[in-house]
Design a protein around this motif. Structure first.
Motif, PDB file in Angstrom:
ATOM      1  N   TYR A 185       0.865  -1.263   0.131  1.00 33.71           N
ATOM      2  CA  TYR A 185      -0.009  -0.037  -0.009  1.00 33.71           C
ATOM      3  C   TYR A 185       0.831   1.318   0.048  1.00 33.71           C
ATOM      4  CZ  TYR A 185      -3.682   3.424   1.347  1.00 33.71           C
ATOM      5  OH  TYR A 185      -4.705   4.436   1.359  1.00 33.71           O
ATOM      6  N   GLN A 188       2.064   1.743  -3.347  1.00 41.05           N
ATOM      7  CA  GLN A 188       0.778   2.326  -4.248  1.00 41.05           C
ATOM      8  C   GLN A 188       0.748   3.850  -4.012  1.00 41.05           C
ATOM      9  OE1 GLN A 188      -3.381   1.478  -2.995  1.00 41.05           O
ATOM     10  NE2 GLN A 188      -3.885   0.693  -4.956  1.00 41.05           N
ATOM     11  N   ARG A 197      -1.934   1.581 -10.017  1.00 43.87           N
ATOM     12  CA  ARG A 197      -2.166   1.562  -8.712  1.00 43.87           C
ATOM     13  C   ARG A 197      -3.366   0.497  -8.532  1.00 43.87           C
ATOM     14  NH1 ARG A 197      -1.496   6.134  -5.757  1.00 43.87           N
ATOM     15  NH2 ARG A 197      -3.806   6.026  -4.746  1.00 43.87           N
ATOM     16  N   ASN A 198      -4.238   0.341  -9.687  1.00 44.26           N
ATOM     17  CA  ASN A 198      -5.121  -0.643  -9.842  1.00 44.26           C
ATOM     18  C   ASN A 198      -4.451  -2.314  -9.683  1.00 44.26           C
ATOM     19  OD1 ASN A 198      -7.388   1.049  -9.969  1.00 44.26           O
ATOM     20  ND2 ASN A 198      -7.370   0.823 -12.043  1.00 44.26           N
ATOM     21  N   SER A 201      -3.627  -2.918  -6.040  1.00 42.77           N
ATOM     22  CA  SER A 201      -4.806  -3.025  -5.455  1.00 42.77           C
ATOM     23  C   SER A 201      -5.058  -4.495  -5.500  1.00 42.77           C
ATOM     24  CB  SER A 201      -5.816  -2.338  -5.607  1.00 42.77           C
ATOM     25  OG  SER A 201      -5.681  -0.997  -5.415  1.00 42.77           O
ATOM     26  N   GLU A 239     -11.213   4.030   1.224  1.00 40.51           N
ATOM     27  CA  GLU A 239     -10.765   3.013   0.349  1.00 40.51           C
ATOM     28  C   GLU A 239     -10.394   1.805   0.948  1.00 40.51           C
ATOM     29  OE1 GLU A 239      -7.772   4.669  -2.366  1.00 40.51           O
ATOM     30  OE2 GLU A 239      -8.858   6.412  -2.936  1.00 40.51           O
ATOM     31  N   PHE A 243     -11.678  -2.090   0.694  1.00 42.84           N
ATOM     32  CA  PHE A 243     -10.720  -3.037   0.383  1.00 42.84           C
ATOM     33  C   PHE A 243     -11.163  -4.321   1.375  1.00 42.84           C
ATOM     34  CE2 PHE A 243      -6.508  -4.888   1.206  1.00 42.84           C
ATOM     35  CZ  PHE A 243      -6.252  -5.461   0.075  1.00 42.84           C
TER      36      PHE A 243
END
Length: 422
Positions: A185, A188, A197-198, A201, A239, A243
């Motif tokens: 993270y 990211q 970034r995706n 994730s 976010e 998640f």
């Protein structure tokens, strides 16, 4: 020799040659080999080749010849770390069986030596970020692979770590991935492109799925504790909450009955033979530390200790706890230094959060401090049930925190020429 052997061998050789002139490349090579153990996945002779020793050798040669180095003693955690390394060496020499324990001491001292080398060679933001990407990426790739395996097998098979490593066992591997998620993270937060970034994730999600797929009870407790602190420390709480919710929705329906049966034993530890054996091993560790100032050495799992101090049984078992592992091996002084190391590292990470967040040039260091604290909470919680006292990830994380603080206090962001020079 397979194609995989050839590719890994070429990477090691080229990076090793670079390390002779720029030894910080050697730090990255060593970190990759010791953390990910890619050679263990090769099918030919490279799987047993001393590639990590080669990486360490060329890095040390480069360290001797380069002028771009400094003292590794950059903060209080490093001083405590030096005392800890000294104490475990004395503990080994004063331990139950010096020759039998040599292999474990030798394995640990190589890792600890390279931590000092890392602190001496990495100086710029480019160094620190490259180190973070290699360290975290090495585990994140394995975690993504394990998460994909868990999904396609519907969680019916356990996920295991790299062969011949500290995290080969499913439980240890799960904890390593839990510690890795907040660090992914952090990475990211450093990338601007939406596609990357995706992608990161997805990697975090797969790492979490892989940790669940290990069937580790300690990992379940660690991920709950880490998840709470992760949400609290995150600058994007919405976010992170989404998640965590996605993980729960994705995992709970697919987990097989045997996984739930395994987790149910947490509340029924008195009926669980392995849990009672673990409590017995903890009691033996305590007694060994009470009767031996230096503990048992690099290992306290000896039959005479369990015959003498075992309360529930006399079967020799591993400690399955970083705290009792260090206590039994190195006594109360060793445990004190071990705890002090992580307390001071946590405090240094907190310093980064408080002092580096207001400046856009140093914001990344504050984000690193926040996620390092989250990762340390996972280690402290899950480590209570796993023998990972010598695992290199937390020690490397200590190095990251100390290096970042030195970078901030030295105001290195003002010296663009130095960044280019390296």
């Amino acid at each position: 020799m397979s194609l995989r052997d050839i590719v890994i061998a070429l990477i090691v050789l080229v990076a090793g040659l670079y390390a002779l002139r720029r030894p910080w490349y050697g730090v990255l090579l060593w970190t990759w080999l010791s953390t990910m153990n890619p050679h263990r996945y090769a099918w030919g002779m490279l799987s047993s080749a001393p590639v990590a020793a080669f990486a360490a050798g060329v890095t040390l040669l480069g360290l001797v010849s380069t002028k771009k180095k400094r003292s590794p003693f950059l903060g209080l955690p490093v001083t405590v770390f030096a005392f800890f390394v000294t104490w475990i060496t004395l503990s080994w020499l004063m331990g139950r069986d010096v020759s039998e324990d040599y292999w474990q001491w030798n394995k640990c001292i190589k890792i600890f030596l390279m931590i000092f080398v890392t602190l001496a060679l990495l100086q710029t933001k480019k160094h620190i970020m490259a180190f973070a990407w290699v360290l975290v990426g090495s585990l994140a790739i394995l975690g993504a692979k394990g998460g994909f395996f868990t999904l396609i097998t519907l969680g019916n098979y356990r996920v295991w770590g790299p062969p011949g490593s500290f995290i080969e066992d499913n439980n240890e591997f799960a904890l390593a991935l839990i510690m890795t998620i907040p660090l992914v993270y952090f990475l990211q937060l450093q990338v601007a492109q939406k596609i990357w970034r995706n992608a990161l994730s997805v990697v975090m999600l797969l790492c979490a799925i892989s940790a669940f797929g290990s069937y580790s009870r300690g990992a379940l407790l660690a991920i709950i504790a880490m998840g709470g602190v992760f949400w609290w420390r995150s600058p994007r709480k919405g976010e992170v909450a989404v998640f965590i919710l996605i993980i729960a929705i994705a995992m709970i329906p697919m987990l097989p009955e045997q996984w739930w049966a395994r987790m149910d034993t947490i509340s029924e530890y008195q009926a669980d033979g392995s849990a009672m054996g673990r409590l017995n091993a903890w009691g033996v560790a305590w007694e060994v530390a009470l009767h031996h100032l230096f503990g048992g050495g690099m290992n306290y799992q000896y039959s005479d200790y369990f015959l003498l101090y075992g309360k529930y049984e006399t079967i020799v078992r591993a400690a399955h706890s970083i705290y009792f592992q260090i206590l039994g091996n190195h006594g109360f002084i060793g445990l004190f230094l071990f705890l002090l190391l992580w307390i001071t590292t946590y405090c240094e990470a907190g310093w980064l959060m408080r002092n580096a967040g207001s400046n856009p040039d140093t914001l990344w260091a504050a984000q690193l401090g926040a996620m390092a604290q989250v990762s340390l909470v996972g280690y402290a919680t899950g480590g209570a049930f796993l023998s990972l006292g010598y695992f290199d990830l937390p020690y490397n994380m200590m190095a990251l925190v100390v290096l970042a603080k030195k970078w901030v206090t030295s105001e290195m962001w003002r010296n663009a020429e130095l960044e280019k020079e390296y």
